[in-house]
Structure formats: structure tokens, C-alpha cells
Design an enzyme around this catalytic site. Structure first.
Site, PDB file in Angstrom:
ATOM      1  N   ASP A 134       0.561  -1.331  -0.399  1.00 19.85           N
ATOM      2  CA  ASP A 134       0.084  -0.349  -0.250  1.00 19.85           C
ATOM      3  C   ASP A 134       0.639   1.246  -0.312  1.00 19.85           C
ATOM      4  O   ASP A 134       1.894   0.885   0.991  1.00 19.85           O
ATOM      5  CB  ASP A 134      -0.732  -0.223   1.227  1.00 19.85           C
ATOM      6  CG  ASP A 134      -1.912  -0.857   1.537  1.00 19.85           C
ATOM      7  OD1 ASP A 134      -2.022  -1.293   0.018  1.00 19.85           O
ATOM      8  OD2 ASP A 134      -2.325  -0.836   2.308  1.00 19.85           O
TER       9      ASP A 134
ATOM     10  N   ASP B 144      -0.555  -3.086  -3.981  1.00 15.36           N
ATOM     11  CA  ASP B 144      -1.649  -3.892  -3.966  1.00 15.36           C
ATOM     12  C   ASP B 144      -2.425  -2.636  -3.824  1.00 15.36           C
ATOM     13  O   ASP B 144      -2.263  -1.795  -4.793  1.00 15.36           O
ATOM     14  CB  ASP B 144      -1.300  -4.151  -2.326  1.00 15.36           C
ATOM     15  CG  ASP B 144      -2.758  -4.998  -1.630  1.00 15.36           C
ATOM     16  OD1 ASP B 144      -3.880  -4.790  -2.265  1.00 15.36           O
ATOM     17  OD2 ASP B 144      -3.271  -4.752  -0.292  1.00 15.36           O
TER      18      ASP B 144
ATOM     19  N   ASP C 217      -5.253   2.478   1.513  1.00 18.34           N
ATOM     20  CA  ASP C 217      -5.693   1.348   2.333  1.00 18.34           C
ATOM     21  C   ASP C 217      -6.171   1.973   3.644  1.00 18.34           C
ATOM     22  O   ASP C 217      -5.689   2.389   4.295  1.00 18.34           O
ATOM     23  CB  ASP C 217      -5.606   0.091   2.448  1.00 18.34           C
ATOM     24  CG  ASP C 217      -5.922  -0.337   0.751  1.00 18.34           C
ATOM     25  OD1 ASP C 217      -5.895   0.407  -0.349  1.00 18.34           O
ATOM     26  OD2 ASP C 217      -5.413  -1.304   0.570  1.00 18.34           O
TER      27      ASP C 217
ATOM     28  N   ARG D  13     -11.514  -0.251  -7.087  1.00 19.45           N
ATOM     29  CA  ARG D  13     -11.870   0.374  -5.572  1.00 19.45           C
ATOM     30  C   ARG D  13     -11.605   1.993  -5.485  1.00 19.45           C
ATOM     31  O   ARG D  13     -10.406   2.017  -4.989  1.00 19.45           O
ATOM     32  CB  ARG D  13     -10.240  -0.408  -4.797  1.00 19.45           C
ATOM     33  CG  ARG D  13     -10.751  -1.875  -4.408  1.00 19.45           C
ATOM     34  CD  ARG D  13      -9.962  -2.704  -3.890  1.00 19.45           C
ATOM     35  NE  ARG D  13     -10.126  -4.133  -3.939  1.00 19.45           N
ATOM     36  CZ  ARG D  13      -9.841  -4.882  -3.638  1.00 19.45           C
ATOM     37  NH1 ARG D  13      -8.514  -4.356  -2.283  1.00 19.45           N
ATOM     38  NH2 ARG D  13      -9.931  -6.249  -2.778  1.00 19.45           N
TER      39      ARG D  13
END
Length: 514
Positions: free
Chosen positions: A161, A190, A194, A243
Site C-alpha cells: 500500500d 496492492d 487502504d 476500488r
């Protein structure tokens, strides 16, 4: 329908002199012109001010960032860390201390509070090194680039992240950042942003997120639904698979963002999440809003959005796109005021304001762009901490904050570290009437001025200022206060007390480049 938000700007940093007031871009304000009061959900729960009112320290390596955190008086002592240059694995090590809990493979903001990290000068880039926030509160990250952080391959950092938050985090403002990857999960990356395991009161504003398989998530699983109160505004998501963000539970406010090239899906509200989606511009994308890849429904309230060349898939058991006829299926109450630009001008406003090194410019709320006001025009700016020099004393960055210190023998109850903790109530004394105290750095540092700030009752007679690395005498005199000498590049500056009529007490040994 127009939603309204009042943009609130004030100054984050105290007055920064020549050493700190370096242009950030074209046009770019000095660090002192940074916006201080977070908006969105980060303005709630007491607000987010980061290190406002604390000492300011400059860092050009990850180790120096960790050192600044570790040499504070406590884990909650406010601090502003100005970062310039490239931060990577090669210059980031773990640093230990009672006020920190760091790691070598990431910038670790763990079990701390009241910290600002802001890019200055030619810019701050965290290259293949993520920023991890855990069990912390009141954090500001502003004007930095974080790129190519991997969870597999080499090197790895922060679970892949760019910026990650987890485990009882409160009040974080991430502003004017550039977050980028160079591929999806198969390439080792990733999420760019997050949030998981009980994180609340966060705002992501004026940032760009690009070239990634995953923009970011709120909640790591369908049972991780305690994360909530997140605002996303004036950000640009481009070339992202999905996302933007993925929401599991909680409440999110998403307005005035520009979405371009979303390949698979966009805002994915699921597992009971509620998203208020206002005045965004969705362009050349697929399935930009809905519940995807699950049968656990999420919800949305929509108004004022523009869907420009957006395609929609057919509904299914685990696929519930909000379009093509996008309507609300819930209502969401927003507790703060705001003024949203109309969606038609969002691409141009975001292009002028979002990302690092864009001058910290913001929207006026009426399709215009403005720069933040300087510190001196804002009467509500926090008062300076004791380590900030008063009028007549040096201004700029006190290079002693975040540095090391040592010296000759010390009196009982005093410490070498007390001369660089930004606290005038603590001090170092020699064990007798004479002695020496030094400030030291891991790399050569240019110093041309020091300020010896004495504690009450101190008595300093004659002194010498030495280049601690060579022993050369830079200046001689009597008493404390501001001492100027020829600019010297060294790893150590020593203040040597050669006589006194009483007990010398050095509360702060400040060092300055000019």
C-alpha cells in the site's frame, strides 16, 4: 442539486525563514503557506491539526524522519517534519526511542500522535517505500509523492500500500499527494490508499491516484465494517482497475472527484456501506458506482454527477451496478459544511489543484482556484512552541530537532537530549562549573548560527564554539544567546563552556543554516 461545503484554510506551519521557505513548484508556496485546518470528516472528532504548534525539523532521509519522531519529548509532542528529496529503502532504517515505534521497511507512524509530514523544496518522493499509520491519531500527510510500493517482488513495503492505515486510527488528513503504482496485483502492487481495522475521521483531498489495479479500500473483509467517516474530494483517479474506493460498512462522502479510465469498477459500496456521491465527473469508464463481487449490498445517495462515456454491466447475483439510470437508494447525513463545484468544471479544477507540487492550490467552491493564505494573515494559527525562536532570535528550521547530542559529564537530573527537545523547562548542566555540550548529525550539515537558550538561574561565562568533527574553534565569547560564525559543514557542533560564575544551564542548543 448543489451541495454546499465551506473550505477552511489556515496556516499549518509557523513562520519559516530562508532555510525553510523554499518554493515547491510553479507556482509553489513556502511551507508556511500550507493549509492547516482539515476539512471533510477529518474536521470532526475534535479536528485534525497534525504537528501545528510544534517544532519544525527538515529531513532528507527516512532515517531522519524516524529520528525526528524518536527524539521528541513524548509520543504526542507535536512536530512538523519537512521532507525534501527521495526517501527509499537505502536511507530508511529503524530508529528506537521512547516516543516512537519504527521499522526499516516503511515510514512507520505507529502509536503516536500530533505529526505533520509535508514535502518542501524540490519535492518529497517516497520511492518503493510506503507510509504506514497504525494506532495513531491527529496525523497530516501533505505534498508528497508515494510510488511503486510492492507487496511481492523486491523490495517490498507496507503490504503493497502506498498509504495504509489500520488499528484504531483517528483523524488523518492526506492532502495534495501523488499516489502511483505501475501495475496490478500480478505485478506485485496492492492498494494506493487502504483503511482497515477501526479507522475513523479521515479526509483524502486534492490527490492523484493512478496506474494501479486497486485504488483503495475501507475495510479488509465483509466483517471489517467498523471503519467509517471518510471524505474523498477533489481527487483524480486515472487508469485504475477497481476500488475507487471499495467500501465495506461505514459512511463515506465522495464529492468533486474526477474519474478517468476505470477498467472494471469504481465506487464499490457493499456490506452495508453508505456513500454520499455528489458532483463527481466520471469519464471513459465502466461500472463507476454500485455493489460488485458480493451479494452483501451497499448503498448510495447521488446528486449532481456527470457520467461521460460510462458503460454499465448487467445486474447479477453478485453484481448490482447503479446505472445506467443512477438513482439514490439511501440517505446520508453529512455533519460538516462544504461547497461543491458543479460537476462540469471538476476536470479543470482538479487538474489545477490535485497532486504533489501543485502549490497547495484549492478550489474556491465556485469552479475557481486559489492558493492558501500565508501564516501571518491568519489570527487563529497555533501559538509557537517554546522551541520557536521569538522576534530577534533566529528564524528558519532548528536543525537540532531530530539530531543527536552528547557532551562532557552531566549534573544529576539533567540530560544531553534536553537541549534539543523543544522544551525550555528541561536543561543540561555540566557536573561542574565548566563542560561542553554538542549537537551531532549522521551526515554533514551546514551551520552558521547557534542559539544557546539558558534556563532560569543559569550562569555561562566564557565559551568556545567548536567544529566538533575537527576541533577547530569557530567563535569565542561570553554568555549565551545568538552566536554567528562562518558557515561550516560538519557532523558535530560543540558549545564549550570554559568559565562560569555559577551553574551553567542550557535549556536549548539551537542550530541554524543561516
Amino acid at each position: 442539486m448543489r451541495t454546499t461545503v465551506a473550505l477552511r484554510l489556515s496556516a499549518l506551519l509557523g513562520t519559516v525563514g530562508a532555510a525553510g521557505a523554499i518554493a515547491l513548484g510553479a507556482p509553489a508556496p513556502s511551507a508556511e503557506a500550507a493549509a492547516a485546518v482539515a476539512d471533510g470528516f477529518a474536521s470532526q472528532n475534535g479536528g485534525t491539526t497534525g504537528g501545528a504548534g510544534g517544532a519544525t525539523v527538515r529531513a532528507t532521509t527516512g532515517t531522519q524522519i524516524h529520528s525526528a519522531l524518536c527524539t521528541r519529548a513524548s509520543s504526542s509532542t507535536p512536530i512538523i517534519i519537512q521532507v525534501e528529496g527521495t526517501i527509499n529503502h537505502g536511507n530508511t532504517t529503524k530508529v528506537s526511542g521512547s516516543s516512537c515505534n519504527t521499522a526499516a521497511d516503511k515510514i512507520e507512524l505507529k502509536e503516536i500522535s500530533n505529526v505533520t509530514i509535508i514535502g518542501v523544496g524540490a519535492g518529497a518522493t517516497f520511492d518503493q517505500l510506503g507510509i504506514h499509520i497504525r494506532d495513531s491519531s491527529n496525523i497530516i500527510i501533505q505534498n508528497v509523492t508515494v510510488k511503486n510500493v510492492k507487496k511481492s517482488g523486491s523490495p517490498t513495503s507496507n503490504g503493497g500500500d502506498a498509504i495504509g492505515m489500520e488499528s484504531t486510527v483517528r483523524n488523518v488528513w492526506v492532502d495534495h499527494t501523488t499516489l502511483a503504482a505501475s501495475g496490478g496485483e500480478s505485478a506485485g502492487y496492492d492498494g494506493l490508499f487502504d483503511i482497515k481495522d477501526d479507522v475513523k475521521y479521515v479526509t483524502l483531498s486534492y490527490s492523484t491516484l493512478s496506474n494501479s489495479g486497486r485504488g483503495g479500500l475501507i475495510g479488509s473483509s465483509e466483517t471489517d465494517t467498523a471503519n467509517s467517516f471518510i471524505t474523498f474530494h477533489h481527487n483524480k483517479y486515472s487508469n485504475i482497475d477497481s476500488r475507487t474506493p471499495l467500501l465495506r460498512g461505514g459512511i463515506a462522502h465522495i464529492y468533486n472527484n474526477h474519474y478517468v479510465g476505470l477498467v472494471e469498477s469504481g465506487i464499490n459500496s457493499r456490506a452495508g456501506a453508505k456513500a454520499k456521491v455528489d458532483n463527481n465527473y466520471f469519464q471513459n469508464s465502466k461500472d463507476v458506482l454500485g455493489t460488485f463481487y458480493t451479494d452483501q449490498a451497499g448503498y448510495w445517495q447521488v446528486s449532481g454527477n456527470i457520467f461521460d462515456n460510462v458503460t454499465w454491466s448487467s445486474p447479477g447475483s453478485e453484481n448490482n451496478p447503479a446505472g445506467p439510470n443512477v438513482t439514490s437508494n439511501t440517505t446520508v447525513s453529512i455533519p460538516y459544511s462544504f461547497t461543491a463545484d458543479t460537476a462540469s468544471c471538476v476536470p479543470s479544477v482538479v487538474a489545477s489543484t490535485a497532486g504533489a507540487n501543485t502549490g497547495l492550490k484549492v478550489s474556491t467552491g465556485s469552479c475557481g482556484v486559489t492558493s492558501p493564505s500565508p501564516t501571518t494573515s491568519n489570527p487563529s494559527s497555533p501559538s509557537p512552541s517554546p522551541s520557536t525562536s521569538p522576534t530577534g532570535n533566529p528564524t528558519g528550521v532548528n536543525l537540532s530537532i531530530g539530531a543527536g547530542s552528547d557532551g562532557s559529564s552531566k549534573a544529576s537530573g539533567t540530560s544531553y537530549g534536553d537541549v534539543r527537545d523543544g522544551n525550555l523547562t528541561t536543561f543540561w548542566s555540566p557536573s561542574g562549573a565548566t563542560g561542553d555540550i554538542s549537537i551531532k548529525w549522521g551526515t554533514a550539515t551546514t551551520v552558521s548560527k547557534i542559539n544557546i537558550r539558558e534556563a532560569s538561574g543559569s550562569s555561562i561565562g566564557a565559551y568556545q564554539v567548536l567544529n566538533g568533527a575537527t576541533g577547530a574553534v569557530l567563535k569565542s565569547g561570553t554568555g549565551g544567546g545568538v552566536i554567528t560564525f562562518s558557515a561550516t559543514s560538519t557532523t558535530k557542533i560543540t558549545f564549550k563552556i570554559t568559565s562560569s560564575s555559577g551553574t551553567p544551564k542550557v535549556a536549548e542548543f539551537e542550530t541554524y543554516a543561516s
